[in-house]
Design an enzyme around this catalytic site. Structure first.
Site, PDB file in Angstrom:
ATOM      1  N   ARG A 158      11.200   0.840 -46.289  1.00 41.18           N
ATOM      2  CA  ARG A 158      11.468   0.287 -47.632  1.00 41.18           C
ATOM      3  C   ARG A 158      11.745   1.420 -48.619  1.00 41.18           C
ATOM      4  NH1 ARG A 158      13.455  -3.487 -46.023  1.00 41.18           N
ATOM      5  NH2 ARG A 158      13.027  -2.546 -44.028  1.00 41.18           N
ATOM      6  N   GLU A 169      18.009 -11.855 -41.111  1.00 40.37           N
ATOM      7  CA  GLU A 169      16.668 -11.707 -40.504  1.00 40.37           C
ATOM      8  C   GLU A 169      16.517 -12.621 -39.288  1.00 40.37           C
ATOM      9  OE1 GLU A 169      14.649  -9.446 -41.711  1.00 40.37           O
ATOM     10  OE2 GLU A 169      15.101  -9.222 -43.846  1.00 40.37           O
ATOM     11  N   GLN A 173      12.117  -5.140 -36.374  1.00 42.53           N
ATOM     12  CA  GLN A 173      11.485  -5.675 -37.576  1.00 42.53           C
ATOM     13  C   GLN A 173      10.974  -7.096 -37.371  1.00 42.53           C
ATOM     14  OE1 GLN A 173      13.238  -4.535 -41.515  1.00 42.53           O
ATOM     15  NE2 GLN A 173      14.961  -3.913 -40.246  1.00 42.53           N
TER      16      GLN A 173
HETATM   17  P1  ATP Z   1      16.826  -4.327 -43.789  1.00 39.28           P
HETATM   18  O1  ATP Z   1      16.800  -4.122 -42.307  1.00 39.28           O
HETATM   19  O2  ATP Z   1      15.725  -3.619 -44.455  1.00 39.28           O
HETATM   20  O3  ATP Z   1      16.977  -5.762 -44.152  1.00 39.28           O
HETATM   21  P2  ATP Z   1      19.648  -4.008 -44.103  1.00 39.28           P
HETATM   22  O4  ATP Z   1      20.151  -3.542 -42.770  1.00 39.28           O
HETATM   23  O5  ATP Z   1      19.825  -5.427 -44.433  1.00 39.28           O
HETATM   24  O6  ATP Z   1      18.131  -3.552 -44.291  1.00 39.28           O
HETATM   25  P3  ATP Z   1      20.917  -3.504 -46.622  1.00 39.28           P
HETATM   26  O7  ATP Z   1      19.792  -3.954 -47.449  1.00 39.28           O
HETATM   27  O8  ATP Z   1      22.115  -4.356 -46.489  1.00 39.28           O
HETATM   28  O9  ATP Z   1      20.364  -3.099 -45.171  1.00 39.28           O
HETATM   29  O10 ATP Z   1      21.381  -2.069 -47.078  1.00 39.28           O
HETATM   30  C1  ATP Z   1      20.468  -1.027 -47.333  1.00 39.28           C
HETATM   31  C2  ATP Z   1      20.924  -0.211 -48.529  1.00 39.28           C
HETATM   32  O11 ATP Z   1      22.065   0.547 -48.192  1.00 39.28           O
HETATM   33  C3  ATP Z   1      21.309  -1.065 -49.713  1.00 39.28           C
HETATM   34  O12 ATP Z   1      20.939  -0.390 -50.903  1.00 39.28           O
HETATM   35  C4  ATP Z   1      22.806  -1.151 -49.592  1.00 39.28           C
HETATM   36  O13 ATP Z   1      23.409  -1.395 -50.834  1.00 39.28           O
HETATM   37  C5  ATP Z   1      23.153   0.237 -49.068  1.00 39.28           C
HETATM   38  N1  ATP Z   1      24.374   0.276 -48.241  1.00 39.28           N
HETATM   39  C6  ATP Z   1      24.666  -0.457 -47.168  1.00 39.28           C
HETATM   40  N2  ATP Z   1      25.856  -0.111 -46.654  1.00 39.28           N
HETATM   41  C7  ATP Z   1      26.354   0.872 -47.431  1.00 39.28           C
HETATM   42  C8  ATP Z   1      27.565   1.668 -47.430  1.00 39.28           C
HETATM   43  N3  ATP Z   1      28.489   1.505 -46.510  1.00 39.28           N
HETATM   44  N4  ATP Z   1      27.700   2.597 -48.388  1.00 39.28           N
HETATM   45  C9  ATP Z   1      26.751   2.780 -49.326  1.00 39.28           C
HETATM   46  N5  ATP Z   1      25.598   2.079 -49.386  1.00 39.28           N
HETATM   47  C10 ATP Z   1      25.397   1.141 -48.440  1.00 39.28           C
HETATM   48 MG    MG Z   2      18.436  -6.952 -44.883  1.00 42.18          MG
END
Ligand code: ATP
Ligand code: MG
Length: 741
Positions: free
Chosen positions: A596, A218, A248
């Site tokens: 979300r 973040e 975000q």
């Molecule tokens: P945010 O911006 O909301 O913080 P983020 O970019 O950090 O989101 P994550 O929370 O890491 O995203 O991942 C979102 C979802 O997608 C999670 O449930 C994660 O387990 C799943 N995910 C991420 N990468 C993959 C992948 N390569 N294959 C399958 N599922 C994935």
């Molecule tokens: Mg995240």
């Protein structure tokens, strides 16, 4: 090791295994940034590039830190010793280890915002400065802002006005005071640990040798001081991995600086940039809606998020008559999906823009026996401002309630400090009377035990309570509104932007009181029901429950089903943002909220809402209108007479963002049904809430729609919106109402 890379796409693998010294992952919601960060940690360790001991990971919340630890524990059960935490917790750790060098005693204490205010108030009093003219909260915010800009009190520029002059004087004293008592506020944690590293090269050197990698989640919401802290620590020895999403960035009001995402690339020119564009969290329709909305922002880097999951279900829109109708819809929907579609409560979240919106939802959740927890916040009746106004009401109701008196006697500050209260307590003990009786006798006594200032303060308090009790009002809720204002509570909270949600909660409290306007003895009934409305406890951590949370605290989380309620202009976007040009931040907040949702998203809004203590006609949120209609399914389209009526009302009141209309209320005479009555038939077909939305015909007023109900059985009263535009409360059993199909 293979499993570390197994569930990653090509770009994610590039990020996880990158050998760049510094790396910025800039990517949209749900694209796996947090997953990349965790897996990169595991990769570095599993490859022997460094050990767990060499890694420092920074998260935005303690919950995120715990989750990251758990995931790493599963991937690398034998590698311990990693430092994972928020900026504050890591700073605390550093200061605890090096308290001597940081010039702190070994038992220094962290103080929260309330403690900080307490100290400032005391200082104002010692200097006989009027805290109405020089608001303690404004001074606290002056101090915190200066600390965030690393400006100590001995380094202040010449004050440009009397207010600044006072703030500066208090800041100087405050620093001395905290130092003397070994107290550290939140901003101080960061500043002190920054200075510790800056002023002690050998300590900095120790950590630069220890940590080879610093990983930050973040990143878009880091503030100026956090950025400086990172830059200092990294120096030219450590490597950084930062992940973030400019879309975000939702904490600029608290000093977050999205420009840090640009800055890191200029300050560390060899910083590699990787973009992730595939979203794994949401269905196609949900992602399209989010993309469409955020596209309306001008100030953004711009990203192209896509998903290969199916389109999924359309986004459901629900148009409610009012907030009770909205809450009923949400909770009945959750129950139906649990009972009929095999969902568990854990899969649902209810998101709202303002804390105050939780009250009606909580009330309905309790009535329907649906377990819930409020994430990152307190239940409505547990919030300090609500406890404060309740204490005023309890004291008005019963002057002998010592606990309530103790709570509000000097809130807001009115010159009745600890020394004077000790005299009051002593007098009460000596005479064997309550604190109130002691105060009255001390205020009216001619003996000279008290100086005139102290005596005046007591007299004013006695007069204040009398004034609150005796004030004229047309209804119970209006009377409570008077208490909220006369007591000074509202002003105290409303003057500070950070505290504004507390003022909103007080306004919502007036709405809660409206439900008791018809009682013969409303104060007494309300006070006992306020306890019932607050229920027992929140659901147990780890059990099956619905999560309720504000949009701000939903960052980084995900839920299969999301209800985003209150999609109305003025509420979301919040009216403050409409007035002070922070609409783009509100839109980002909407983007955060929508993204979300994994499988199903419900958006709802009300035609009328009790808002700021008044019944208002809000326009549908512009964000909802930014979603293309082909992505939307309407759960309920309101009957034509309502739409027609609504449009007319907009035309006649077309000024500003809100549409207010005076109700022609008939006097209310009947007894309001207690919670317990509802509970007994909470789910039954006869539940009065079920009547909302039904079409009816009245012998005199003609056709209309039920928009609200009170009581049940013989006592059932319904509020009907007639096609003429009139809204009336009617006793269902006497009015000869005909229910139309
Ligand atoms: P945010 O911006 O909301 O913080 P983020 O970019 O950090 O989101 P994550 O929370 O890491 O995203 O991942 C979102 C979802 O997608 C999670 O449930 C994660 O387990 C799943 N995910 C991420 N990468 C993959 C992948 N390569 N294959 C399958 N599922 C994935
Ligand atoms: Mg995240």
């Amino acid at each position: 090791m293979e499993s570390i890379l197994k569930f990653l796409n090509e770009d994610q693998v590039k990020a996880v295994t990158s050998d760049a010294n510094h790396l910025l992952v800039l990517a949209g919601a749900g694209s796996g940034k947090t997953r990349v960060l965790v897996n990169r940690c595991a990769w570095l360790i599993s490859q022997g590039i460094c050990t767990a001991y060499n890694v420092l990971a920074l998260t935005f919340t303690n919950k995120a830190a715990r989750e990251m630890k758990d995931r790493l524990d599963t991937m690398l059960p034998n590698d311990k010793g990693m430092w994972i935490g928020t900026f504050h917790s890591i700073s605390h750790r550093l200061l605890s280890i090096h308290n001597k060098e940081a010039d702190l005693s070994d038992n220094f204490q962290i103080m929260d915002a309330e403690d900080q205010l307490g100290i400032i108030k005391r200082m104002l009093k010692e200097r006989a400065i009027d805290d109405k003219k020089y608001e303690p909260r404004a001074i606290a915010s002056f101090i915190n802002k200066h600390k965030e800009n690393s400006i100590r009190s001995n380094n202040l520029p010449v004050a440009s006005n009397p207010f600044e002059q006072i703030c500066q004087e208090i800041y100087i004293d405050y620093e001395k005071n905290c130092q003397k008592s070994s107290l550290v506020d939140f901003a101080e944690l960061l500043l002190r640990s920054y200075e510790l590293l800056k002023n002690n090269p050998e300590i900095l050197n120790t950590y630069q040798s220890r940590f080879h990698h610093i990983l930050i989640d973040e990143f878009q919401d880091t503030n100026t001081l956090q950025y400086k802290w990172i830059k200092l620590l990294v120096g030219d020895r450590m490597d950084i991995t930062a992940v973030g999403d400019d879309d975000q960035s939702i904490y600029s009001w608290r000093g977050a600086c999205v420009e840090n995402m640009q800055k890191i690339r200029t300050d560390f020119p060899e910083c590699a940039l990787i973009r992730l564009e595939q979203n794994y969290r949401s269905t196609g329709h949900i992602l399209s809606a989010a993309n469409k909305i955020i596209n309306n922002n001008v100030e953004r880097v711009g990203k192209n998020l896509w998903t290969d999951s199916s389109n999924g279900e359309l986004i459901s829109i629900f148009e409610a008559f009012n907030e009770h109708d909205e809450a009923t819809f949400v909770i009945e929907k959750i129950r139906a999906m649990v009972l009929e579609q095999g969902y568990s409560y854990n899969e649902f979240s209810i998101l709202y823009r303002s804390n105050a919106q939780s009250r009606v939802l909580e009330k309905l959740l309790l009535r329907y026996d649906v377990p819930y927890r409020i994430f990152g916040g307190q239940r409505f009746y547990d919030r300090a401002e609500i406890k404060n106004i309740l204490a005023y009401l309890r004291l008005i109701f019963n002057r002998n309630d010592d606990t309530s008196l103790e709570r509000v006697i000097n809130l807001p500050t009115r010159g009745i400090g600890e020394a004077l209260m000790n005299k009051v307590r002593e007098q009460a003990r000596y005479s064997g009377v309550t604190l109130w009786r002691a105060i009255v006798s001390m205020a009216s006594s001619d003996n000279n035990a008290l100086n005139s200032r102290a005596k005046n303060a007591l007299v004013s308090f006695v007069n204040l309570l009398e004034k609150c009790e005796m004030q004229e009002a047309d209804s119970f809720s209006q009377w409570v509104e008077g208490v909220i204002h006369n007591s000074g509570l509202y002003k105290m909270y409303n003057e500070n932007k950070i505290e504004i949600s507390r003022a909103e909660n007080l306004e919502e409290f007036i709405n809660a009181c409206k439900e008791y306007d018809n009682e013969e003895n409303p104060l007494s009934v309300f006070l006992s029901n306020a306890l019932l409305d607050s229920g027992d406890a929140q659901a147990e951590q780890g059990s099956d429950y619905v999560t309720m949370l504000t949009l701000h605290s939903s960052k980084g989380l995900e839920f299969p089903v999301v209800f985003l309620v209150g999609m109305e202009e003025g509420l979301f976007p919040h009216e403050m943002s409409i007035n002070d040009n922070s609409l783009e931040e509100e839109r980002r907040l909407c983007y955060v909220g929508i993204t979300r949702a994994m499988k199903k998203l419900f958006l709802s809004y009300c035609q009328t809402r009790n808002f700021h203590g008044k019944e208002r006609y809000n326009m549908v949120s512009r964000f909802l209108q930014e979603i293309p209609s082909e992505l939307i399914h309407s759960e309920r389209i309101l009957p034509k007479i309502n739409n027609q009526w609504f449009k007319e009302s907009i035309q006649t009141h077309n000024s500003g963002n809100f549409y207010e209309k005076e109700y022609i209320e008939e006097p209310r005479k009947i007894t309001i049904t207690k919670n317990s009555d509802y509970k007994s038939d909470a789910l039954g077909e006869n539940h009065p809430m079920k009547s909302i939305g039904k079409k009816v015909k009245h012998p005199t007023f003609g056709k209309g729609i039920i928009v609200n109900t009170e009581g049940s059985g013989q006592h059932l009263r319904v509020q009907v919106k007639f096609s003429s535009g009139q809204i009336k409360w009617i006793i269902a059993s006497f009015a000869g109402l005909e229910y139309l199909s």
